[in-house]
Design a protein around this motif. Structure first.
Motif, PDB file in Angstrom:
ATOM      1  N   ASN A   2       0.836  -1.263   0.055  1.00 50.12           N
ATOM      2  CA  ASN A   2      -0.041  -0.047   0.050  1.00 50.12           C
ATOM      3  C   ASN A   2       0.733   1.219   0.059  1.00 50.12           C
ATOM      4  OD1 ASN A   2      -2.090  -1.670   0.232  1.00 50.12           O
ATOM      5  ND2 ASN A   2      -2.228  -1.641   2.306  1.00 50.12           N
ATOM      6  N   CYS A   3       0.248   2.427  -0.459  1.00 48.24           N
ATOM      7  CA  CYS A   3       1.009   3.704  -0.344  1.00 48.24           C
ATOM      8  C   CYS A   3       1.190   4.101   0.729  1.00 48.24           C
ATOM      9  CB  CYS A   3       0.021   4.663  -1.172  1.00 48.24           C
ATOM     10  SG  CYS A   3       0.712   6.322  -1.017  1.00 48.24           S
ATOM     11  N   LEU A   4       2.576   4.413   1.206  1.00 45.72           N
ATOM     12  CA  LEU A   4       2.996   4.764   2.731  1.00 45.72           C
ATOM     13  C   LEU A   4       2.091   6.035   3.039  1.00 45.72           C
ATOM     14  CD1 LEU A   4       6.865   4.193   2.861  1.00 45.72           C
ATOM     15  CD2 LEU A   4       4.968   3.011   3.891  1.00 45.72           C
ATOM     16  N   LEU A   5       1.582   6.812   2.130  1.00 49.76           N
ATOM     17  CA  LEU A   5       0.960   8.199   2.822  1.00 49.76           C
ATOM     18  C   LEU A   5      -0.616   8.042   2.776  1.00 49.76           C
ATOM     19  CD1 LEU A   5       3.489  10.715   0.771  1.00 49.76           C
ATOM     20  CD2 LEU A   5       3.423   9.915   3.049  1.00 49.76           C
ATOM     21  N   CYS A   6      -0.915   7.400   1.540  1.00 48.39           N
ATOM     22  CA  CYS A   6      -2.806   7.514   1.816  1.00 48.39           C
ATOM     23  C   CYS A   6      -3.277   5.888   1.829  1.00 48.39           C
ATOM     24  CB  CYS A   6      -3.111   7.978   0.352  1.00 48.39           C
ATOM     25  SG  CYS A   6      -3.061   7.075  -1.155  1.00 48.39           S
ATOM     26  N   GLU A   7      -2.380   4.968   2.024  1.00 52.03           N
ATOM     27  CA  GLU A   7      -2.705   3.689   2.263  1.00 52.03           C
ATOM     28  C   GLU A   7      -3.546   3.013   1.282  1.00 52.03           C
ATOM     29  OE1 GLU A   7      -3.346   3.156   6.653  1.00 52.03           O
ATOM     30  OE2 GLU A   7      -1.270   3.908   6.332  1.00 52.03           O
ATOM     31  N   ILE A  28       5.105   5.096  -2.817  1.00 51.12           N
ATOM     32  CA  ILE A  28       3.832   5.916  -2.612  1.00 51.12           C
ATOM     33  C   ILE A  28       3.184   5.917  -4.193  1.00 51.12           C
ATOM     34  CG2 ILE A  28       4.586   7.506  -0.915  1.00 51.12           C
ATOM     35  CD1 ILE A  28       5.239   9.780  -3.017  1.00 51.12           C
ATOM     36  N   CYS A  29       1.927   6.109  -4.007  1.00 47.53           N
ATOM     37  CA  CYS A  29       1.174   6.271  -5.249  1.00 47.53           C
ATOM     38  C   CYS A  29       1.112   7.150  -6.116  1.00 47.53           C
ATOM     39  CB  CYS A  29      -0.455   5.960  -5.042  1.00 47.53           C
ATOM     40  SG  CYS A  29      -1.019   7.267  -4.148  1.00 47.53           S
ATOM     41  N   ASP A  30       0.656   7.258  -7.400  1.00 42.72           N
ATOM     42  CA  ASP A  30       0.984   8.470  -8.455  1.00 42.72           C
ATOM     43  C   ASP A  30       0.286   9.452  -7.896  1.00 42.72           C
ATOM     44  OD1 ASP A  30       2.568   6.912 -10.125  1.00 42.72           O
ATOM     45  OD2 ASP A  30       0.823   6.636 -11.562  1.00 42.72           O
ATOM     46  N   ASP A  31      -0.887   9.330  -7.282  1.00 43.21           N
ATOM     47  CA  ASP A  31      -1.565  10.672  -6.666  1.00 43.21           C
ATOM     48  C   ASP A  31      -0.688  11.377  -5.827  1.00 43.21           C
ATOM     49  OD1 ASP A  31      -3.638  10.245  -8.530  1.00 43.21           O
ATOM     50  OD2 ASP A  31      -5.029   9.384  -6.932  1.00 43.21           O
ATOM     51  N   CYS A  32      -0.384  10.534  -4.714  1.00 47.20           N
ATOM     52  CA  CYS A  32       0.735  11.381  -3.847  1.00 47.20           C
ATOM     53  C   CYS A  32       1.892  11.908  -4.390  1.00 47.20           C
ATOM     54  CB  CYS A  32       0.853  10.412  -2.641  1.00 47.20           C
ATOM     55  SG  CYS A  32      -0.704   9.751  -1.472  1.00 47.20           S
ATOM     56  N   SER A  33       2.461  10.905  -5.152  1.00 48.00           N
ATOM     57  CA  SER A  33       3.594  11.520  -5.771  1.00 48.00           C
ATOM     58  C   SER A  33       3.501  13.021  -6.477  1.00 48.00           C
ATOM     59  CB  SER A  33       4.035  10.603  -6.917  1.00 48.00           C
ATOM     60  OG  SER A  33       4.675   9.722  -6.405  1.00 48.00           O
TER      61      SER A  33
HETATM   62 ZN   LIG Z   1      -0.872   7.668  -1.938  1.00 44.75          ZN
END
Ligand SMILES: [Zn+2]
Length: 205
Positions: A2-7, A28-33
């Motif tokens: 899972n993305c470390l920031l938004c899970e 992290i996911c693309d959105d968080c990036s």
């Molecule tokens: Zn994320």
């Protein structure tokens, strides 16, 4: 994973992409990036032969730093490892993390800058020690500049004829990096550069 920031669950890459992306695993996911904003500033000052900063200090970055440094979510040390690896030159250089005061290190339990370097697999030499705990934000620019040295090169350190690269998480006033560079130059270093993950202000040193 899972993305470390938004899970949110991270998409797994198709196998051909996996092959070329081996060195670039993202935590992290693309959105968080996308919520982090590149600034890519390169400049110089009297004491620093080159200063490179990678990201701006926006809301996403403020959140990241809070979770990493103050809530001590150490897994977040790896979020920017690719960017740090791309920016920090390891060829004939010595990487020197900006140290925390020993008391602060005990309070926070980990050295956040060293942890960024370790996770990015960047070799470093912690030859500086911090000598003062004063909080920069409480001082005027004049007070900051006239202060006693903030750092010392550790005793018995051999300064080599190569480029030293100071690394810090955030560049705010530039005072920290100037003091660290001054300590290295006083000890005999001829070229001192700096890389910071974040640039909070754009005023010149
Ligand atoms: Zn994320």
């Amino acid at each position: 994973m899972n993305c470390l920031l938004c899970e949110r669950r991270l998409q797994s890459l198709p196998s051909w992409q996996m092959l070329i992306a081996v060195e670039k695993t993202s935590l992290i996911c693309d959105d968080c990036s996308k919520s982090f904003e590149r600034v890519d500033i390169i400049e110089e000052s009297n004491l620093l032969d080159r200063i490179t900063s990678i990201y701006t200090y926006n809301e996403a970055m403020r959140e990241y730093l809070h979770q990493y440094k103050f809530l001590q979510d150490i897994a977040l040390a790896g979020v920017f490892m690719n960017e740090l690896r791309e920016t920090i030159n390891t060829h004939h250089t010595i990487i020197v993390p900006i140290p925390m005061h020993p008391i602060k290190k005990i309070e926070r339990t980990f050295a956040h800058v060293e942890e960024l370097l370790k996770t990015a697999d960047l070799p470093f030499d912690d030859i500086l020690v911090k000598t003062d705990t004063a909080v920069m934000g409480e001082k005027t620019r004049e007070e900051r500049l006239s202060m006693a040295p903030l750092f010392q090169v550790k005793p018995y350190t051999t300064i080599r004829d190569t480029t030293y690269i100071l690394v810090d998480d955030i560049y705010t006033t530039g005072t920290t990096l100037s003091h660290a560079a001054a300590a290295l130059k006083e000890a005999g270093a001829t070229r001192v550069e700096a890389v910071t993950l974040i640039r909070a202000e754009t005023t010149k040193l």
